[in-house]
Design a protein around this motif. Sequence first.
Motif, PDB file in Angstrom:
ATOM      1  N   TRP A 191       3.083  76.161  85.421  1.00 26.67           N
ATOM      2  CA  TRP A 191       2.629  76.267  84.026  1.00 26.67           C
ATOM      3  C   TRP A 191       1.094  76.223  83.970  1.00 26.67           C
ATOM      4  CZ3 TRP A 191       6.231  76.840  80.128  1.00 26.67           C
ATOM      5  CH2 TRP A 191       7.548  76.546  80.457  1.00 26.67           C
ATOM      6  N   ARG A 201      -2.118  79.116  82.773  1.00 29.63           N
ATOM      7  CA  ARG A 201      -3.115  78.779  81.778  1.00 29.63           C
ATOM      8  C   ARG A 201      -4.525  79.144  82.184  1.00 29.63           C
ATOM      9  NH1 ARG A 201      -4.051  73.105  78.854  1.00 29.63           N
ATOM     10  NH2 ARG A 201      -4.315  74.085  76.839  1.00 29.63           N
ATOM     11  N   VAL A 218       4.839  57.864  83.691  1.00 31.55           N
ATOM     12  CA  VAL A 218       4.511  59.159  83.097  1.00 31.55           C
ATOM     13  C   VAL A 218       3.346  59.008  82.127  1.00 31.55           C
ATOM     14  CG1 VAL A 218       5.418  60.873  81.515  1.00 31.55           C
ATOM     15  CG2 VAL A 218       6.792  60.132  83.421  1.00 31.55           C
ATOM     16  N   HIS A 274      -0.527  60.739  81.609  1.00 31.61           N
ATOM     17  CA  HIS A 274      -0.995  61.301  80.340  1.00 31.61           C
ATOM     18  C   HIS A 274      -2.321  60.687  79.935  1.00 31.61           C
ATOM     19  CE1 HIS A 274       2.881  63.104  78.486  1.00 31.61           C
ATOM     20  NE2 HIS A 274       2.686  63.468  79.731  1.00 31.61           N
ATOM     21  N   LEU A 332      12.146  61.345  91.847  1.00 30.84           N
ATOM     22  CA  LEU A 332      11.245  60.510  91.064  1.00 30.84           C
ATOM     23  C   LEU A 332      10.978  59.199  91.788  1.00 30.84           C
ATOM     24  CD1 LEU A 332      13.023  61.152  87.703  1.00 30.84           C
ATOM     25  CD2 LEU A 332      10.820  62.031  88.378  1.00 30.84           C
ATOM     26  N   LEU A 362       9.847  53.887  84.285  1.00 35.13           N
ATOM     27  CA  LEU A 362       9.646  55.304  84.584  1.00 35.13           C
ATOM     28  C   LEU A 362       8.740  55.933  83.545  1.00 35.13           C
ATOM     29  CD1 LEU A 362      10.850  57.176  86.705  1.00 35.13           C
ATOM     30  CD2 LEU A 362      12.475  57.924  85.022  1.00 35.13           C
ATOM     31  N   ARG A 363       8.993  55.575  82.285  1.00 33.02           N
ATOM     32  CA  ARG A 363       8.208  56.127  81.189  1.00 33.02           C
ATOM     33  C   ARG A 363       6.756  55.716  81.315  1.00 33.02           C
ATOM     34  NH1 ARG A 363       7.882  59.852  78.463  1.00 33.02           N
ATOM     35  NH2 ARG A 363       6.756  59.754  76.524  1.00 33.02           N
ATOM     36  N   GLU A 420      14.235  52.617  82.762  1.00 34.32           N
ATOM     37  CA  GLU A 420      13.757  53.809  82.047  1.00 34.32           C
ATOM     38  C   GLU A 420      12.370  53.563  81.489  1.00 34.32           C
ATOM     39  OE1 GLU A 420      16.713  54.792  79.138  1.00 34.32           O
ATOM     40  OE2 GLU A 420      18.138  55.428  80.664  1.00 34.32           O
ATOM     41  N   TYR A 436      -1.219  69.710  82.967  1.00 39.59           N
ATOM     42  CA  TYR A 436      -1.349  70.805  82.003  1.00 39.59           C
ATOM     43  C   TYR A 436      -2.264  70.439  80.848  1.00 39.59           C
ATOM     44  CZ  TYR A 436       0.288  74.580  78.978  1.00 39.59           C
ATOM     45  OH  TYR A 436       0.358  75.678  78.177  1.00 39.59           O
ATOM     46  N   GLN A 437      -2.124  69.200  80.347  1.00 38.34           N
ATOM     47  CA  GLN A 437      -2.990  68.774  79.233  1.00 38.34           C
ATOM     48  C   GLN A 437      -4.429  68.673  79.684  1.00 38.34           C
ATOM     49  OE1 GLN A 437      -0.101  69.252  77.135  1.00 38.34           O
ATOM     50  NE2 GLN A 437      -1.811  68.355  76.034  1.00 38.34           N
TER      51      GLN A 437
END
Lengths: 486, 257
Positions: B164, B168, B64, B68, B8, B60-61, B57, B138-139
């Motif tokens: 993944w 799809r 991500v 999104h 990461l 890092l979040r 943390e 993926y989204q």
Amino acid sequence: MLRRALQPGLSRGVLGRGLGTHRGRSTLDQNGKVPEIKKKVQSVLPGGAWNPLHDTSYLPPEHSDVVIVGGGVIGLSVAYWLKRLEKPRGAIRVLVVERDHTYSQASTALSVGGIRQQFSVPENIQLSLFSVEFLRNINEYLAVVDDPPLDIQFNPSGYLLLASEKGAAVMESNVKVQRQEGAKVCLMSPEQLRNKFPWINTEGVALASYGMEHEGWFDPWCLLQGLRRKVQSMGVLFCHGEVTRFVSSSSHTKTTSGEEVTLRRIHEVHVKMDRSLEYQPVECALVINAAGAWSGQIAELAGVGKGPPGTLQGTKLPVELRKRYVYLWHCPQGPGLETPFVMDAGGAYFRREGLGNNYLGGCSPTEEEEPDPGNLEVDHDFFQDKVWPPLAQRVPAFETLKVRSAWAGYYDYNTFDQNGVVGPHPLVVNMYFATGFSGHGLQQAPAVGRAVAEMVLDGHFQTINLSPFLFNRFYLGEKVQEHNII
Amino acid sequence: MAAPRAPLHLVTPVWNRGTRGIRGLSRAVAPEGSQKKGRSLLQFLADRFYDVQALREYLLRKQVLKVHQKNRPFTYIKERFGPHAAGAYFILKQGGAVKFQGKEWIRSDARGHFSLDFLKFQAVPVEAVDASGCAINYQGLDSLLALKELQSLWLQRCPHVDDWCLGRLHPLANSLQELSLAGCPRISERGLASLHHLQNLRRLDISDLPAVSNPGLTRILVEEMLPSCQVLGADWAQGLPSGPEEQSRDTASPIPA
């Protein structure tokens, strides 16, 4: 203060007259013991070498809010969600007690690793869909800063279930339920099946259901280690020991209809250390039974099922060990890369393993042929008699194959209806169950962990309603029968 | 086994043994740049204080969440202008390029701006999508899967496209003829196994996939799986020892008596 008392000539403290004040030897210094006593007293003081209490860091703590019996994927999942959903942060102390840290007999490590949504019970489908979403985003859920990301090696190849004439109607109704819940499954006729998978012999197949998305298989060991790592980073304590005793108290109350009911509450869990007689009594508020195939024994220790049969007190937890075999074989002309996880109508199954034309498979034995679960020895005749013939009939290429290796593992088999038991026991009020999944525990583990954590923290299920899976159904006789179990 | 993925973003080098206390910190940090020093300091503090660990943390979040945010669905555009326009807008916003049927390629420029003329096209389907290097995940594939007449999809070097996502792609089976996955770091042979739904595929590019454990063998298996598709990618002889030189070496060595 004591140090000053020791310094000769400075005080008139404990040792009476200062030691050095007398000329020559004092009355106390008969055999040269005084320097020894001095040395000993000095070592007791902070910074000294003597530890009056021996090192107990290998024992579990004396108090813990939640004790989870069993450190497999279900137990760790419950621990993870408890720590994730707790408010405020660090509020709950969780202890996971695992008897075997090598996981040599654990169902998780020996599992074939499949995940599917092709069930008939809607709750099972929802559990599986949630778990798939968890696995897809596993590096967001289980991320530990500075550690490498997890690769669970998911094969999105789908499940192919084959049905004969008798089972075709059941399969159609199952697929309808699955589609309602959001699973992507398509029905195929034998003609379409032959077009898609030319290596299948469709004789005897009336209908097939094929999962297009979110189905496949993955590496369960990686999930287990990822959960372990994350859960340790969140502050859950691990203990290498075995639960041997529960100390509980009873209280008697009357129900609204006037019946006498005995409620038990577990106060202490005695955890015996590995290869020793030493045990630690851990005072706890809740016990979660996630012991897998051995959950029945743990439940008996807690007093579940001690009563006249036919009553709620006398209803045991119907989870017992069942042995299942898995065989790995090599077939040079076998099905190719697109092979899904094929489940034949008779119960035999196989899937591709790796790129070298290797396949994993097995078959669930009937009730009469159940092997003795005393050990994990593999019976190779079972392959010759029960696994190979149906698979060779279904896939003609399997007539020439060579078995490379085999292993056996336990199912935590729920003899009542082969579905999980989740939630608290009605009489032993602080024991929660998360067991009895009969072969599909791994694929439901993340969702079940969340459900149990919600039950513990909020008192009711929130994301997925697992009320049909409570313990009461064993007494009330309400089976949650699944029509699609390997 | 396949090559391990890079750790990461916030991973720092392994802490040396001889670093105790604040004084040890300056000795341990290599004089390579203030950024590395800053990260090591953050790691040092995170090992000792819960607040700093929570801060790491959170950082890092945030990374991500940024991905999104890039992959959010554009429902308003979908309702107003149709799924093709919404898909095109999504790709252009990510920095890719779109080709409508009968029109030229529309690309966003270096600053991320693009013309919105395509919103005026009435139900013209999108024919080709070039999403090379985009942060599509993926989204985000939701927007692409609505393009029912897509013929050509290029997902070269996309860092978040993984197995993944490949599972799809089956709704595009009727129309998709060309697919390029070259250079995607997260795609392995397991995801490639789910491409057999795409029966109309004619060109598949699977070169340079670092996570595939055996590129030559994978290419052979994919070719067997999709018989009418031309598979570009790894040379199937990759990894095999070169035949004649090996044999000559063997005959040259003396046979032990």
